[in-house]
Design a protein around this motif. Structure first.
Motif, PDB file in Angstrom:
ATOM      1  N   THR A  74      -3.866  88.210  54.513  1.00 29.10           N
ATOM      2  CA  THR A  74      -3.126  88.937  53.483  1.00 29.10           C
ATOM      3  C   THR A  74      -2.596  87.928  52.471  1.00 29.10           C
ATOM      4  O   THR A  74      -2.663  86.720  52.687  1.00 29.10           O
ATOM      5  N   VAL A  75      -2.046  88.441  51.388  1.00 33.06           N
ATOM      6  CA  VAL A  75      -1.445  87.556  50.392  1.00 33.06           C
ATOM      7  C   VAL A  75       0.010  87.283  50.763  1.00 33.06           C
ATOM      8  O   VAL A  75       0.615  88.013  51.543  1.00 33.06           O
ATOM      9  N   HIS A  76       0.562  86.228  50.191  1.00 29.99           N
ATOM     10  CA  HIS A  76       1.980  85.941  50.381  1.00 29.99           C
ATOM     11  C   HIS A  76       2.823  87.042  49.727  1.00 29.99           C
ATOM     12  O   HIS A  76       2.392  87.658  48.753  1.00 29.99           O
ATOM     13  N   ASP A  77       4.012  87.262  50.268  1.00 28.58           N
ATOM     14  CA  ASP A  77       4.913  88.272  49.706  1.00 28.58           C
ATOM     15  C   ASP A  77       5.228  87.980  48.248  1.00 28.58           C
ATOM     16  O   ASP A  77       5.322  88.894  47.432  1.00 28.58           O
ATOM     17  N   ARG A  78       5.396  86.717  47.905  1.00 32.08           N
ATOM     18  CA  ARG A  78       5.717  86.361  46.519  1.00 32.08           C
ATOM     19  C   ARG A  78       4.573  86.700  45.566  1.00 32.08           C
ATOM     20  O   ARG A  78       4.790  87.075  44.418  1.00 32.08           O
ATOM     21  N   ARG A  79       3.326  86.600  46.045  1.00 34.18           N
ATOM     22  CA  ARG A  79       2.181  86.976  45.204  1.00 34.18           C
ATOM     23  C   ARG A  79       2.170  88.489  44.981  1.00 34.18           C
ATOM     24  O   ARG A  79       1.872  88.972  43.895  1.00 34.18           O
ATOM     25  N   HIS A  80       2.501  89.227  46.021  1.00 32.45           N
ATOM     26  CA  HIS A  80       2.594  90.679  45.889  1.00 32.45           C
ATOM     27  C   HIS A  80       3.667  91.047  44.873  1.00 32.45           C
ATOM     28  O   HIS A  80       3.467  91.920  44.024  1.00 32.45           O
ATOM     29  N   GLN A  81       4.818  90.384  44.933  1.00 28.88           N
ATOM     30  CA  GLN A  81       5.894  90.647  43.968  1.00 28.88           C
ATOM     31  C   GLN A  81       5.447  90.307  42.555  1.00 28.88           C
ATOM     32  O   GLN A  81       5.736  91.031  41.603  1.00 28.88           O
ATOM     33  N   GLU A  82       4.725  89.214  42.414  1.00 26.24           N
ATOM     34  CA  GLU A  82       4.221  88.803  41.101  1.00 26.24           C
ATOM     35  C   GLU A  82       3.267  89.851  40.530  1.00 26.24           C
ATOM     36  O   GLU A  82       3.340  90.200  39.349  1.00 26.24           O
ATOM     37  N   ALA A  83       2.405  90.394  41.370  1.00 27.37           N
ATOM     38  CA  ALA A  83       1.468  91.435  40.918  1.00 27.37           C
ATOM     39  C   ALA A  83       2.227  92.707  40.512  1.00 27.37           C
ATOM     40  O   ALA A  83       1.886  93.326  39.504  1.00 27.37           O
ATOM     41  N   GLU A  84       3.236  93.076  41.276  1.00 27.36           N
ATOM     42  CA  GLU A  84       4.036  94.265  40.948  1.00 27.36           C
ATOM     43  C   GLU A  84       4.747  94.081  39.594  1.00 27.36           C
ATOM     44  O   GLU A  84       4.806  95.006  38.799  1.00 27.36           O
ATOM     45  N   GLU A  85       5.276  92.880  39.356  1.00 27.92           N
ATOM     46  CA  GLU A  85       5.982  92.620  38.102  1.00 27.92           C
ATOM     47  C   GLU A  85       5.044  92.651  36.907  1.00 27.92           C
ATOM     48  O   GLU A  85       5.413  93.138  35.842  1.00 27.92           O
ATOM     49  N   THR A  86       3.829  92.141  37.060  1.00 28.90           N
ATOM     50  CA  THR A  86       2.892  92.138  35.942  1.00 28.90           C
ATOM     51  C   THR A  86       2.344  93.539  35.668  1.00 28.90           C
ATOM     52  O   THR A  86       1.956  93.834  34.545  1.00 28.90           O
ATOM     53  N   ALA A  87       2.321  94.406  36.689  1.00 24.75           N
ATOM     54  CA  ALA A  87       1.828  95.771  36.507  1.00 24.75           C
ATOM     55  C   ALA A  87       2.873  96.662  35.860  1.00 24.75           C
ATOM     56  O   ALA A  87       2.532  97.678  35.259  1.00 24.75           O
ATOM     57  N   ALA A  88       4.118  96.282  35.962  1.00 25.55           N
ATOM     58  CA  ALA A  88       5.198  97.124  35.418  1.00 25.55           C
ATOM     59  C   ALA A  88       5.306  97.047  33.917  1.00 25.55           C
ATOM     60  O   ALA A  88       4.763  96.347  33.201  1.00 25.55           O
TER      61      ALA A  88
END
Length: 103
Positions: free
Chosen positions: A89-103
């Protein structure tokens, strides 16, 4: 007791608008778990029931495809790693980064 007449079916354009406004951005890619096509919701393999949220594997694949990982410093599409050892899986911080860029 009286039988109630069914309402009019929802027009496809309205249905698409409703589903697209609440769809997780991970739906932009195919699901590696249930093999749902891009744009389609994830389903249960056993029953075929559609899920309201994408599988975690799909969210992880979406984050990997769209965001740089602040944890291990890899570019989009490159899998995350822990000191050279591959992660599933990806790191939690990468997931957060993807969520922020999608917003």
């Amino acid at each position: 007791m009286t039988a109630r007449k069914p309402g009019a079916p929802m027009p496809p354009a309205l249905r698409a608008l409703i589903h697209s406004s609440v769809a997780h951005p991970a739906r932009t890619i195919a699901c590696p778990h249930c093999h749902a096509l891009a744009g389609r919701p994830c389903t249960l393999r056993t029953t075929g029931r559609q899920l309201p949220q994408p599988h975690p594997q799909r969210v992880s694949a979406w984050a990997q495809a769209t965001a740089v990982c602040p944890e291990c410093q890899v570019e989009p599409t490159v899998p995350c790693h822990d000191d050279g050892r591959a992660r599933h899986t990806v790191h939690d911080r990468r997931h957060q980064e993807a969520e922020e860029t999608a917003a």
